[in-house]
Scaffold this motif. Structure first.
Motif, PDB file in Angstrom:
ATOM      1  N   ALA A 181       0.842  -1.198   0.000  1.00  0.00           N
ATOM      2  CA  ALA A 181       0.000   0.000   0.000  1.00  0.00           C
ATOM      3  C   ALA A 181       0.872   1.240   0.000  1.00  0.00           C
ATOM      4  CB  ALA A 181      -0.920  -0.001   1.221  1.00  0.00           C
ATOM      5  N   ASN A 182       0.307   2.345  -0.487  1.00  0.00           N
ATOM      6  CA  ASN A 182       1.043   3.611  -0.401  1.00  0.00           C
ATOM      7  C   ASN A 182       0.996   4.136   1.038  1.00  0.00           C
ATOM      8  OD1 ASN A 182      -1.550   4.583  -0.150  1.00  0.00           O
ATOM      9  ND2 ASN A 182      -1.498   5.872  -1.990  1.00  0.00           N
ATOM     10  N   HIS A 183       1.671   5.224   1.301  1.00  0.00           N
ATOM     11  CA  HIS A 183       1.818   5.736   2.669  1.00  0.00           C
ATOM     12  C   HIS A 183       0.471   6.101   3.292  1.00  0.00           C
ATOM     13  CE1 HIS A 183       3.689   7.682   6.097  1.00  0.00           C
ATOM     14  NE2 HIS A 183       2.954   8.769   5.867  1.00  0.00           N
ATOM     15  N   SER A 184      -0.459   6.581   2.495  1.00  0.00           N
ATOM     16  CA  SER A 184      -1.755   7.028   3.024  1.00  0.00           C
ATOM     17  C   SER A 184      -2.811   5.923   3.030  1.00  0.00           C
ATOM     18  CB  SER A 184      -2.270   8.213   2.188  1.00  0.00           C
ATOM     19  OG  SER A 184      -2.444   7.819   0.833  1.00  0.00           O
ATOM     20  N   SER A 185      -2.456   4.747   2.593  1.00  0.00           N
ATOM     21  CA  SER A 185      -3.380   3.595   2.519  1.00  0.00           C
ATOM     22  C   SER A 185      -4.600   3.896   1.653  1.00  0.00           C
ATOM     23  CB  SER A 185      -3.847   3.182   3.926  1.00  0.00           C
ATOM     24  OG  SER A 185      -2.769   2.732   4.698  1.00  0.00           O
ATOM     25  N   THR A 186      -4.392   4.701   0.609  1.00  0.00           N
ATOM     26  CA  THR A 186      -5.481   4.992  -0.328  1.00  0.00           C
ATOM     27  C   THR A 186      -5.361   4.174  -1.607  1.00  0.00           C
ATOM     28  OG1 THR A 186      -4.205   6.831  -1.232  1.00  0.00           O
ATOM     29  CG2 THR A 186      -5.809   7.348   0.499  1.00  0.00           C
ATOM     30  N   GLU A 187      -4.177   3.611  -1.859  1.00  0.00           N
ATOM     31  CA  GLU A 187      -3.971   2.766  -3.036  1.00  0.00           C
ATOM     32  C   GLU A 187      -3.255   1.488  -2.608  1.00  0.00           C
ATOM     33  OE1 GLU A 187      -1.925   4.900  -6.081  1.00  0.00           O
ATOM     34  OE2 GLU A 187      -3.587   6.315  -6.434  1.00  0.00           O
ATOM     35  N   TRP A 188      -3.790   0.371  -3.046  1.00  0.00           N
ATOM     36  CA  TRP A 188      -3.249  -0.944  -2.689  1.00  0.00           C
ATOM     37  C   TRP A 188      -3.001  -1.736  -3.963  1.00  0.00           C
ATOM     38  CZ3 TRP A 188      -2.962  -2.885   2.514  1.00  0.00           C
ATOM     39  CH2 TRP A 188      -3.423  -1.992   3.489  1.00  0.00           C
ATOM     40  N   ILE A 189      -1.860  -2.364  -4.036  1.00  0.00           N
ATOM     41  CA  ILE A 189      -1.531  -3.216  -5.185  1.00  0.00           C
ATOM     42  C   ILE A 189      -1.451  -4.664  -4.713  1.00  0.00           C
ATOM     43  CG2 ILE A 189       0.194  -3.778  -6.943  1.00  0.00           C
ATOM     44  CD1 ILE A 189       0.926  -0.848  -7.059  1.00  0.00           C
ATOM     45  N   PHE A 190      -2.162  -5.537  -5.424  1.00  0.00           N
ATOM     46  CA  PHE A 190      -2.194  -6.965  -5.095  1.00  0.00           C
ATOM     47  C   PHE A 190      -1.605  -7.761  -6.256  1.00  0.00           C
ATOM     48  CE2 PHE A 190      -5.366  -5.026  -2.434  1.00  0.00           C
ATOM     49  CZ  PHE A 190      -5.268  -5.709  -1.230  1.00  0.00           C
ATOM     50  N   SER A 248      -8.439   7.020   3.108  1.00  0.00           N
ATOM     51  CA  SER A 248      -7.471   6.116   3.731  1.00  0.00           C
ATOM     52  C   SER A 248      -8.189   4.906   4.322  1.00  0.00           C
ATOM     53  CB  SER A 248      -6.705   6.862   4.834  1.00  0.00           C
ATOM     54  OG  SER A 248      -5.827   5.971   5.499  1.00  0.00           O
ATOM     55  N   VAL A 249      -7.748   3.706   3.927  1.00  0.00           N
ATOM     56  CA  VAL A 249      -8.359   2.459   4.421  1.00  0.00           C
ATOM     57  C   VAL A 249      -7.236   1.529   4.880  1.00  0.00           C
ATOM     58  CG1 VAL A 249      -9.988   0.588   3.955  1.00  0.00           C
ATOM     59  CG2 VAL A 249     -10.224   2.760   2.734  1.00  0.00           C
ATOM     60  N   PRO A 250      -6.678   1.754   6.051  1.00  0.00           N
ATOM     61  CA  PRO A 250      -5.576   0.905   6.526  1.00  0.00           C
ATOM     62  C   PRO A 250      -6.016  -0.534   6.810  1.00  0.00           C
ATOM     63  CG  PRO A 250      -6.292   2.414   8.261  1.00  0.00           C
ATOM     64  CD  PRO A 250      -6.990   2.846   7.012  1.00  0.00           C
ATOM     65  N   PHE A 251      -7.317  -0.756   6.865  1.00  0.00           N
ATOM     66  CA  PHE A 251      -7.852  -2.092   7.163  1.00  0.00           C
ATOM     67  C   PHE A 251      -8.407  -2.777   5.902  1.00  0.00           C
ATOM     68  CE2 PHE A 251     -10.676   1.407   8.204  1.00  0.00           C
ATOM     69  CZ  PHE A 251     -11.776   1.164   7.394  1.00  0.00           C
ATOM     70  N   LEU A 252      -7.948  -2.382   4.725  1.00  0.00           N
ATOM     71  CA  LEU A 252      -8.469  -3.000   3.492  1.00  0.00           C
ATOM     72  C   LEU A 252      -8.257  -4.515   3.461  1.00  0.00           C
ATOM     73  CD1 LEU A 252      -9.895  -2.338   0.802  1.00  0.00           C
ATOM     74  CD2 LEU A 252      -7.640  -2.310  -0.267  1.00  0.00           C
TER      75      LEU A 252
END
Length: 585
Positions: A181-190, A248-252
């Motif tokens: 995830a990026n620093h702000s937890s707004t983009e996640w790569i799987f 921001s979704v740190p719990f995605l």
């Protein structure tokens, strides 16, 4: 007409006739009983005698009385026939035969006991788990259902991007082998695994993953709430996706471990009775009598030891009824409840207090309960949980007080006189409060008990129960009281998210507009999981003090199994882990 139907008709016509006591009757009389000719009656008599169910002594001369003796109780005759069906035909034929006849509960339990203890199929070479349950599961698609048994089965049928490792209490890759995830937890790569094959033999593609994460757009889905966090899902390449969040979704990873993120094929319409996933088990049969899951040999991860899991459905077992009539057990494959008395020499047993609870919610949006604090307090004061558990029995076990069991608070004192006084001090004017729930899970008994208890303090309640598949067609947000199971997840934060946000969550449906807004804003602004968890725990404690709802009780969950079964464990739903159990012999 089968011979059993003839014997059933005979018992029906002579209900008070004692066994082993001859009585006079003519062939013509019997023909009237069987609705057939005298010639056919003689054939039926021959078959009944061959079965050993009657004794017949013919009278001499035309029209003279003969003597008949009934030798077998109807239930015993049914059990005999059912066993023959198993040995000569199949278990499925036997169950279908049994369901055709109106028998008492003990007949079903005797058959279950024999089937899962004494009966051994010498043709069986696979490692199987076979057990009884009380209701079929015709819908096994998370797009439509969020219920205990269905959820447990679906976790083995579908894979998700990530899963929760409950042993090590951490999230691990499932369909995705890793993520960032990026620093702000707004983009996640799987990053997706290669070579994952659906149960229909088709290889999973990145398109299937994107489709699966966007299929809950309809508000009727139990997991529509997930879509509020995801802005879009982008394809980076054939093995990589990017999930862009609305904030921001740190719990995605928690969200993407739910059944709402189950991976399904995008190119076919999913059959909810026989769904297709990529999980460790695939469904091979799903009828009103039986559910069969086969170990999926092309599963991309660790293959289960079990080759097959079969669940047989017996409606007479509803609400975990038990019987003293079943004794002398030998070996047992598996019971999820103590329907029968256990012989400890041949059984091992594990028990667990349910992480979830039976929940009664109060409508804080509209109606008499929305603003009448004293009326809500009166209801909570009247509902003596210990008394409810004692009177209703089953596997109702201990009172509840919080969503998370290890946060349970001191139990409230319950007093009908104090509750009556609170009603008089409240604004209640005799209105009939509506209570709605779904059929099953003991809800009908619970609802009747609540109705009678509240009647004692002068509060009128009307109960209505719908089949689960029709429940969410009702105007639940206008109902005064909702009754049903509040399920727990393995992860505490996910338990809170599903309770406060889940579209099928009774707690969410009855939250006040202000409380719901506060929760959604806190979730949106959360910069860490720990901060969010602290807020949700505090918020829930406040809601309990305000009598927004009451956790009535927690169940005692069982796994009863033979000594050759190893690594027996139970999940947060109270079910045996099908993937981990293995047999020594």
């Amino acid at each position: 007409m089968q011979i059993m139907e003839h014997y059933q008709q005979l018992i029906k016509v002579f209900p008070n006739q004692a066994l082993h006591t001859p009585f006079d009757i003519t062939i013509s009389d019997l023909s009237a009983v069987f609705y057939c000719t005298d010639r056919n009656t003689k054939h039926i008599l021959a078959k009944l005698q061959e079965k050993g169910w009657v004794r017949w002594r013919a009278g001499r001369g035309r029209g003279n009385y003969s003597q008949m003796t009934l030798l077998k109780e109807l239930d015993d005759a049914i059990i005999e026939e059912v066993k023959l069906k198993v040995e000569h035909d199949s278990i499925e034929e036997a169950i279908s035969f049994l369901q055709r006849y109106q028998t008492n509960q003990n007949v079903h339990q005797q058959f279950i006991n024999w089937l899962f203890t004494a009966y051994q199929d010498n043709r069986e070479t696979k490692d199987q788990l076979r057990f009884p349950s009380y209701r079929p599961v015709p819908i096994l698609d998370p797009l439509f259902v969020n219920r205990r048994t269905e959820n447990h089965i679906m976790y083995y049928v579908y894979s998700r991007l990530v899963y929760y490792d409950r042993v090590n209490q951490m999230y691990r890759g499932d369909v995705a082998h890793t993520w960032e995830a990026n620093h702000s937890s707004t983009e996640w790569i799987f990053y997706l695994r290669k070579g994952i094959i659906f149960h229909n033999g088709k290889e999973m593609t990145v398109g299937d993953v994107v489709y699966s994460l966007s299929r809950h757009g309809k508000t009727t889905s139990p997991y529509h709430w997930m879509t509020n966090f995801i802005h879009n899902v982008q394809v980076i390449n054939t093995r990589t996706i990017k999930v862009v969040c609305n904030h921001s979704v740190p719990f995605l990873p928690q969200i993407l471990s739910t059944l709402g993120a189950s991976i399904v094929p995008s190119t076919i319409s999913l059959n909810p009775r026989l769904p297709i996933g990529t999980g460790p088990f695939q469904i091979t049969e799903n009828t009103k009598d039986k559910l069969s899951l086969q170990a999926y040999t092309a599963y991309f991860d660790k293959r289960p030891f079990l080759d097959k899991v079969t669940v047989y459905f017996f409606s007479n077992l509803y609400d975990n009824r038990s019987s003293d009539a079943i004794k002398d057990q030998t070996q047992l494959n598996f019971f999820a409840y103590p329907y029968v008395k256990k012989d400890e020499a041949h059984y091992h047993q594990k028990t667990k207090i349910d992480e979830g609870s039976k929940l009664l919610t109060f409508n804080r949006k509209k109606g008499p309960l929305a603003t009448d604090d004293l009326l809500r307090k009166a209801i909570v004061t009247a509902l003596d949980q210990e008394k409810m558990i004692q009177e209703l029995g089953g596997n109702r076990f201990v009172p509840g007080s919080r969503l998370i069991r290890n946060l349970e608070q001191k139990r409230l004192s319950h007093n009908l006189e104090a509750a009556k006084k609170l009603v008089l001090e409240s604004n209640y004017a005799g209105e009939v409060l509506s209570l709605i729930g779904y059929t099953g899970a003991g809800n009908e008994l619970d609802g009747t008990w609540i109705q009678e208890r509240l009647h004692e303090i002068g509060v009128n309640v009307k109960t209505t129960f719908f089949p689960y598949q029709n429940l969410y067609d009702q105007l639940l947000e206008s109902t005064d009281l909702l009754l049903g199971e509040q399920l727990a997840a393995e992860d505490e934060l996910l338990t809170y998210l599903q309770a406060f946000l889940g579209n099928h969550s009774f707690m969410q449906l009855h939250l006040s507009i202000k409380d719901k807004h506060d929760i959604e804003k806190a979730i949106e602004k959360a910069t860490s999981i720990s901060i969010l968890l602290d807020f949700l725990q505090t918020k829930e404690e406040y809601l309990c003090r305000e009598n927004n709802h009451v956790h009535l009780y927690r169940l005692k969950q069982f796994s009863i199994y033979p000594p050759y079964a190893e690594n027996v464990s139970m999940n947060a739903l109270g079910w045996l882990d099908f993937s981990e159990i293995w047999y020594k012999n």
